[in-house]
Design an enzyme around this catalytic site. Structure first.
Site, PDB file in Angstrom:
ATOM      1  N   ARG B 584       0.836  -1.191   0.000  1.00  0.00           N
ATOM      2  CA  ARG B 584       0.000   0.000   0.000  1.00  0.00           C
ATOM      3  C   ARG B 584       0.875   1.247   0.000  1.00  0.00           C
ATOM      4  O   ARG B 584       1.832   1.340   0.778  1.00  0.00           O
ATOM      5  CB  ARG B 584      -0.853  -0.043   1.272  1.00  0.00           C
ATOM      6  CG  ARG B 584      -1.797   1.070   1.451  1.00  0.00           C
ATOM      7  CD  ARG B 584      -3.109   0.505   2.029  1.00  0.00           C
ATOM      8  NE  ARG B 584      -3.963   1.563   2.515  1.00  0.00           N
ATOM      9  CZ  ARG B 584      -4.136   1.800   3.822  1.00  0.00           C
ATOM     10  NH1 ARG B 584      -3.522   1.067   4.725  1.00  0.00           N
ATOM     11  NH2 ARG B 584      -4.933   2.771   4.193  1.00  0.00           N
ATOM     12  N   LYS B 589       2.373  11.430  -2.727  1.00  0.00           N
ATOM     13  CA  LYS B 589       3.282  12.533  -3.070  1.00  0.00           C
ATOM     14  C   LYS B 589       4.713  12.212  -2.641  1.00  0.00           C
ATOM     15  O   LYS B 589       5.652  12.266  -3.447  1.00  0.00           O
ATOM     16  CB  LYS B 589       2.820  13.820  -2.389  1.00  0.00           C
ATOM     17  CG  LYS B 589       3.629  15.029  -2.815  1.00  0.00           C
ATOM     18  CD  LYS B 589       3.278  16.262  -2.010  1.00  0.00           C
ATOM     19  CE  LYS B 589       1.950  16.848  -2.453  1.00  0.00           C
ATOM     20  NZ  LYS B 589       1.659  18.138  -1.776  1.00  0.00           N
ATOM     21  N   GLN B 594      10.187   9.491  -3.727  1.00  0.00           N
ATOM     22  CA  GLN B 594      11.154   8.426  -3.476  1.00  0.00           C
ATOM     23  C   GLN B 594      11.451   7.649  -4.756  1.00  0.00           C
ATOM     24  O   GLN B 594      12.597   7.338  -5.058  1.00  0.00           O
ATOM     25  CB  GLN B 594      10.643   7.468  -2.395  1.00  0.00           C
ATOM     26  CG  GLN B 594      10.726   8.045  -1.000  1.00  0.00           C
ATOM     27  CD  GLN B 594      12.144   8.406  -0.624  1.00  0.00           C
ATOM     28  OE1 GLN B 594      13.054   7.581  -0.658  1.00  0.00           O
ATOM     29  NE2 GLN B 594      12.366   9.657  -0.284  1.00  0.00           N
ATOM     30  N   LYS B 657       5.196  -1.908   1.781  1.00  0.00           N
ATOM     31  CA  LYS B 657       6.581  -2.342   1.612  1.00  0.00           C
ATOM     32  C   LYS B 657       7.448  -1.084   1.522  1.00  0.00           C
ATOM     33  O   LYS B 657       6.950   0.000   1.226  1.00  0.00           O
ATOM     34  CB  LYS B 657       6.731  -3.163   0.334  1.00  0.00           C
ATOM     35  CG  LYS B 657       5.951  -4.487   0.336  1.00  0.00           C
ATOM     36  CD  LYS B 657       6.069  -5.225  -0.998  1.00  0.00           C
ATOM     37  CE  LYS B 657       5.297  -6.545  -0.955  1.00  0.00           C
ATOM     38  NZ  LYS B 657       5.260  -7.202  -2.298  1.00  0.00           N
ATOM     39  N   GLU B 661      14.396   2.512  -1.690  1.00  0.00           N
ATOM     40  CA  GLU B 661      15.529   2.037  -2.481  1.00  0.00           C
ATOM     41  C   GLU B 661      15.142   1.386  -3.802  1.00  0.00           C
ATOM     42  O   GLU B 661      15.938   1.351  -4.741  1.00  0.00           O
ATOM     43  CB  GLU B 661      16.373   1.087  -1.614  1.00  0.00           C
ATOM     44  CG  GLU B 661      17.093   1.883  -0.552  1.00  0.00           C
ATOM     45  CD  GLU B 661      17.631   1.066   0.605  1.00  0.00           C
ATOM     46  OE1 GLU B 661      18.814   0.761   0.595  1.00  0.00           O
ATOM     47  OE2 GLU B 661      16.849   0.746   1.527  1.00  0.00           O
TER      48      GLU B 661
END
Ligand SMILES: Cc1cc2nc3c(=O)[nH]c(=O)nc-3n(C[C@H](O)[C@H](O)[C@H](O)COP(=O)(O)OP(=O)(O)OC[C@H]3O[C@@H](n4cnc5c(N)ncnc54)[C@H](O)[C@@H]3O)c2cc1C
Ligand code: SF4
Lengths: 328, 695
Positions: B584, B589, B594, B657, B661
């Site tokens: 989810r 934003k 990220q 999750k 990265e």
């Protein structure tokens, strides 16, 4: 950074006198190169004589179309000047391809011409470097030199001159106006910068204390048909890998006259005189352009890691000329 | 498991500290005003290996403003801890060029820096070895690789399977050393007083830094306080503790005054970690229809002589594709270099460059579309453990990305699309990142006025973590965002894991959820907020300790379009598009930031970033932002990030999750694959610089 005295005289003679009076004094333009080198400990002037007031920041357009550019003109202002953009597009393009907007707002014409090499060893006082620390050796030769010279270097130094603007000015045969201890004199580019020979610490023919007060661009009508092509690793804010400034004067199917200068290949902004000679009177054709590039490159002696620059120069010269004459 | 009625979560909430940041009121480590401050300037070693025989401090001490010069001969003694990088100024040994061997403390930064240049150091120089090679005689197998995984894993008989495979790929891929360059360099203000040590530091984990520093000084963690309200980026560089923070504390202890230490950009190339260079050999065996029979991925990496950091380069290969015969290995060599550390997706980023480039090569060898090849090798269960995936939507990402990117009518032939002087190509690669979660504590407090305060020593390193935790708390408490305050960035708050391994939101969010649930229950029990307010505390150690019956990983698909100049070899990315399956998405934003930030860093890795080793002197030469190229705005074209719906009940109460990265993983391979499609040239060593494409 070591403590230093800061002065900002209002005219050139005072600036000269102040510099002469204080051993270890240096002129300061926008400071974008000198201050970095002071922070790094590469240079340690005891006095800085800021010449941004002593040197004119005006650009005059001469009746014949030539330009007179005060040494204190900021790179951004020169690039934006309508006469530069229209009559000498290669110069505007060269300026805009350099550094960043913020740096161009600070950098001056004189400072740009006299900026030091970007060789990594030069910038690191903990390492040897004949140019920065004469007599200590040249580790670049066996070390990192991917972006260093293929032409004009010596056993003492294989660095390149980093300026883009100077390449265009070299092609244009700009005349540098200098105020020296014995009075004013002029130097015509490419004669300002000198090859390293056994004195790589001397980048130019200027004597210590000489002040650049202006750069004059003699009229060259066909320079309206000119361009600057810069090859770089990063799309902006990167020094040149290889660059070419070129202008051509076409007449019918032949090249009547031309100007070609190269950046990123030599310790000086490199006027490609052999290429120019080859091209004058030659038919407008890709084969002529190749011959011209090859004529210049016969003198090239690439180092272990920068052999790619030879092919790159050839490609870029040919492409710049093809673009200029409108052949695709 | 509780289900949270979504209100704030899932909305594009603005950063709660946004105004503070854009108005300059947010204080970063170096900006904390403290009385009687002095400045420290470290002296780095100029040799890569040897011993400091003598340190001459006389000249430096005569400099105006200089208070003291510390070196191993007079520095306060530290206790030994596991990581010898932190034993700053404790021994005459020099393990790498740039290692701190002395420090000058002065009244101003300028005085300290100038005097640091005057410290005379005499070395007994030893020959250094800084060259990583695949045949280095001192290669060895590390016990475990980061974060705590087996170095080698083998299943079946990959050698026999490779020998028998009708189609094979066998290629060596190299990635260079790369350095993190967050906007804010590392900085510390250290102060000792009766209560102990206070560190204002730019860190990704206040608790973990406190726990690392305390034993060095032989004091209890409760005697150390780490304060880090705002951090200007980290990417892993501020995760593990590094020498500068210890040096600042040492200098403050010795002088008895608060000490400020700002690491220079140049010094960041030796003392704050970096991504190890890798040499990776990938061997794939397949049937002509693309079905893999064998996967072998061997990585060679480096660490320093004083500390082992073993990166998990080949671990993503353990879970990516089905194949009965498989082997993944890691070999390390200890060189006279600084210790590598975390850099955004350590392991996954370089490892997936190799694997996903090799998959592209296999697709070409089989005459298959690279997306189809990946779909054909989609595993039913985790190929390594046999566990079912809690959720795995790689195929959905590939399909959705293909549709959005316009992949369908792609001509696979390399080197044939021209636009002016450019050769155009497109490429795809998969992305993955594991799901991690750590135990934390948190408190939640109800004030009588209807305001709620949640406390946890989490870190917001620019990610938006503070905002997302506020959203999570507001929803559990069933109140509007504006009534929740989240206090983070201070080790005096309940202990929390660090911002690393993309685990922050999962770890902290779980604790915040549990704390707010407990508070709600408490308020229900009491029938409202008592006049003195009420506080509850939670600890997620038990919840976090339950082993999962699932393999848990995020997945994604990266698409790139490049243009390569035929005359110059200059490769530039024209388009990047990523689709991710990350459970989810809690704040679209900050999540989008990220993803596109990670993808941008991946683009930078593909085309630009390389720390150039100087073999003669043993350091990284291009140690500033003029020489070490990170992508500039002009390099970064349209970057689009999307995500697929993914509902996964086996993760954490938020169903999320990690997303910090995964954006960088796979990007470099997508770009390299696109460069191959454009030019026909397969670049197997990053970065893809123009000299590699010049023909
Ligand atoms: C990150 C970065 C990227 C850059 N990228 C590029 C690039 O891509 N291309 C490019 O061409 N340049 C680039 N530059 C260099 C930039 O163009 C130069 O720093 C700038 O032009 C220098 O001008 P200045 O006025 O600031 O010189 P200063 O730093 O003030 O001075 C430079 C030198 O000139 C001397 N000097 C100044 N004025 C006079 C005078 N009137 N007479 C005699 N001597 C004088 C000074 O004593 C000093 O030695 C970059 C710089 C940086 C920092
Ligand atoms: S090339 Fe020139 S500038 Fe570079 S190290 Fe050698 S002498 Fe110094």
């Amino acid at each position: 950074m070591r403590p230093f005295v800061y002065r900002r005289p209002g005219d050139a003679r005072t600036a000269l006198a102040e510099l002469a009076a204080e051993p270890g004094a240096m002129y300061l333009g926008g400071g974008t190169n000198l201050v970095d080198l002071m922070r790094l400990g590469v240079l340690a002037p005891r006095t800085l004589v800021d010449v941004t007031r002593a040197c004119s920041d005006a650009i005059e357009v001469r009746p014949d179309g030539g330009l007179w550019i005060g040494a204190g003109v900021r790179n951004a202002d020169l690039a934006a000047h309508p006469a530069v953009r229209r009559r000498y597009p290669m110069l505007a393009q060269a300026l805009l391809s350099g550094a960043s907007g913020q740096i161009r707002n600070m950098a001056t014409v004189a400072g740009n011409l006299l900026q030091r090499t970007r060789c990594a060893y030069f910038q690191d006082p903990s390492k040897p470097c004949n140019k920065a620390r004469p007599g200590t050796g040249c580790p670049a030769r066996a070390g990192d030199h991917r972006n260093l010279a293929i032409l004009g270097y010596s056993d003492f130094c294989v660095a390149t001159h980093p300026s883009d603007m100077a390449v265009a000015l070299t092609a244009l045969g700009a005349v540098v106006h200098v105020e020296g201890a014995a009075g004013p004199y002029t130097v015509r580019m490419p004669g300002l910068h000198r090859l390293p020979g056994d004195e790589p610490e001397r980048d130019t023919v200027l004597e210590p204390g000489d002040l650049i007060i202006a750069v004059e661009i003699p009229a060259l009508p066909y320079a309206a048909c000119s361009r600057y092509r810069k090859v770089r690793d990063r799309a902006s804010f990167a020094f040149t890998v290889v660059s070419v400034a070129a202008a051509v004067d076409k007449s019918g199917g032949t090249i009547r006259d031309c100007r070609i200068a190269l950046g990123g290949v030599a310790p000086v902004p490199w006027r490609a005189e052999r290429a120019e000679a080859e091209l004058r009177g030659a038919p407008i054709a890709e084969a002529s352009f190749r011959r011209a590039a090859d004529a210049e490159l016969t003198a090239a002696r690439p180092l272990t890691e920068n052999g790619f620059k030879v092919a790159l120069v050839r490609n870029v010269v040919v492409r710049a000329l093809l673009d200029l004459v409108g052949v695709s | 498991m509780t289900t949270v009625a979504a209100r704030a979560v899932g909305t594009e909430a603005d950063r709660v500290e946004g105004l503070e940041k854009v108005t300059g009121r947010a204080r970063y480590a170096f900006e904390h005003p403290i009385e009687d401050m002095v400045y420290a300037a470290p002296v780095p070693s100029v040799v890569a290996r040897g011993e400091v025989i003598a340190v001459d401090v006389a000249e430096a001490l005569t400099f105006p403003g200089v208070i003291d010069v510390l070196w191993h001969g007079n520095a306060p003694k530290l206790e030994r801890v596991g990581n010898a990088e932190l034993h700053v100024l404790q021994s005459p040994r020099v393990a790498y060029r740039g290692q701190y061997i002395a420090v000058v403390i002065a009244k101003t930064l300028e005085e300290a820096r100038e005097a640091a240049l005057r410290v005379g150091v005499e070395y007994a120089v030893e020959r250094h070895d800084v060259g990583l090679r695949a045949d280095h005689p001192r290669l060895y197998r590390p016990e475990r690789v980061n974060p705590d995984l087996p170095a080698d894993v083998q299943q079946g008989d990959p050698d026999t399977a490779l020998a028998a495979a009708p189609v094979t790929v066998d290629a060596v891929y190299r990635t260079p050393a790369e350095h993190n360059n967050p906007m804010e360099p590392h900085a510390t203000v250290a102060r000792w007083d009766a209560e102990g040590l206070t560190l204002y530091d730019s860190t990704q984990g206040a608790t973990s830094l406190r726990d690392a520093v305390a034993p060095l000084f032989g004091i209890e963690p409760s005697s150390v306080r780490v304060i880090a309200p705002h951090v200007g980026g980290g990417f892993g560089a501020k995760g593990e503790p590094h020498p500068p923070v210890v040096l600042a504390a040492l200098a403050a202890r010795r002088t008895g005054r608060p000490v400020k230490l700002a690491v220079t950009r140049q010094q960041m190339f030796s003392v704050t970690g970096y991504r190890t260079p890798t040499i990776q050999r990938v061997r794939l065996g397949a049937h002509p229809d693309g079905h893999l029979t064998a996967i072998v991925h061997d990585a060679v990496e480096q660490s320093s002589t004083i500390h082992e950091f073993a990166e998990q380069t080949t671990t993503p290969t353990r879970i990516m594709y089905a194949a009965p015969n498989r082997r993944t290995t890691h070999r390390l060599v200890r060189l006279d270099v600084p210790t590598p550390s975390w850099m955004r997706a350590p392991g996954e980023a370089p490892g997936m460059f190799a694997l996903e480039s090799a998959m592209d090569e296999l697709a070409a060898a089989c005459g298959l579309d690279p997306i189809e090849l990946r779909i054909r090798n989609e595993p039913e269960v985790d190929p390594e453990t046999g566990l079912p995936f809690s959720s795995r939507n790689l195929v959905a990402c590939l399909r959705d990305g293909a549709r959005r990117f316009g992949w369908a009518d792609r001509d696979p032939a390399p080197g044939v699309r021209r636009r002016g002087r450019l050769l155009i190509g497109t490429g795809v690669a998969a992305s993955t990142y594991p799901v991690y979660r750590s135990a934390c504590q948190a408190t939640a407090r109800a004030e009588p006025g209807g305001i709620f305060t949640v406390r946890i020593a989490a870190a917001d390193i620019g990610t938006g973590a503070r905002t997302v935790l506020t959203q999570i708390a507001a929803d559990v408490l069933r109140v509007p965002l504006g009534r929740v305050r989240v206090a983070i960035g201070d080790s005096a708050l309940p202990r929390a894991s660090l911002a690393g391994g993309s685990s922050g939101t999962a770890s902290w969010g779980t604790a915040v959820t549990r704390a707010c649930e407990a508070l709600r229950d408490e308020l229900d029990r009491r029938g409202g907020t008592p006049s003195t307010g009420v506080t509850v505390s939670v600890d997620t150690t038990e919840e976090n300790g339950e082993p999962s019956r699932f393999a848990r990983h995020a997945f994604g698909a990266q698409f790139a379009e490049v243009g390569v100049d035929r005359d110059t070899g200059e490769a530039r990315v024209r388009r990047l598009l990523g689709v991710f399956a990350v459970g989810r998405v809690l704040n679209p934003k900050t999540a989008r930031s990220q993803f596109i930030g990670g993808m941008t860093m991946g683009l930078s890795m593909a085309l630009l970033e390389e720390s150039v080793l100087d073999r003669e002197f043993g350091d990284y030469l291009n140690h500033d932002l003029a020489q070490y190229h990170v992508a500039a705005c002009a390099d970064v074209p349209a970057v689009e990030a999307y995500w697929v719906e993914e509902s996964d009940p086996h993760l954490n109460p938020m169903g999320s999750k990690g997303i910090g990265e995964i954006g960088i993983v796979g990007t470099a391979a997508a770009v390299a694959n696109a460069v191959h499609h454009a030019t026909g040239i397969r670049v197997r060593d990053l970065p893809i610089r123009l000299d590699k494409l010049l023909t």
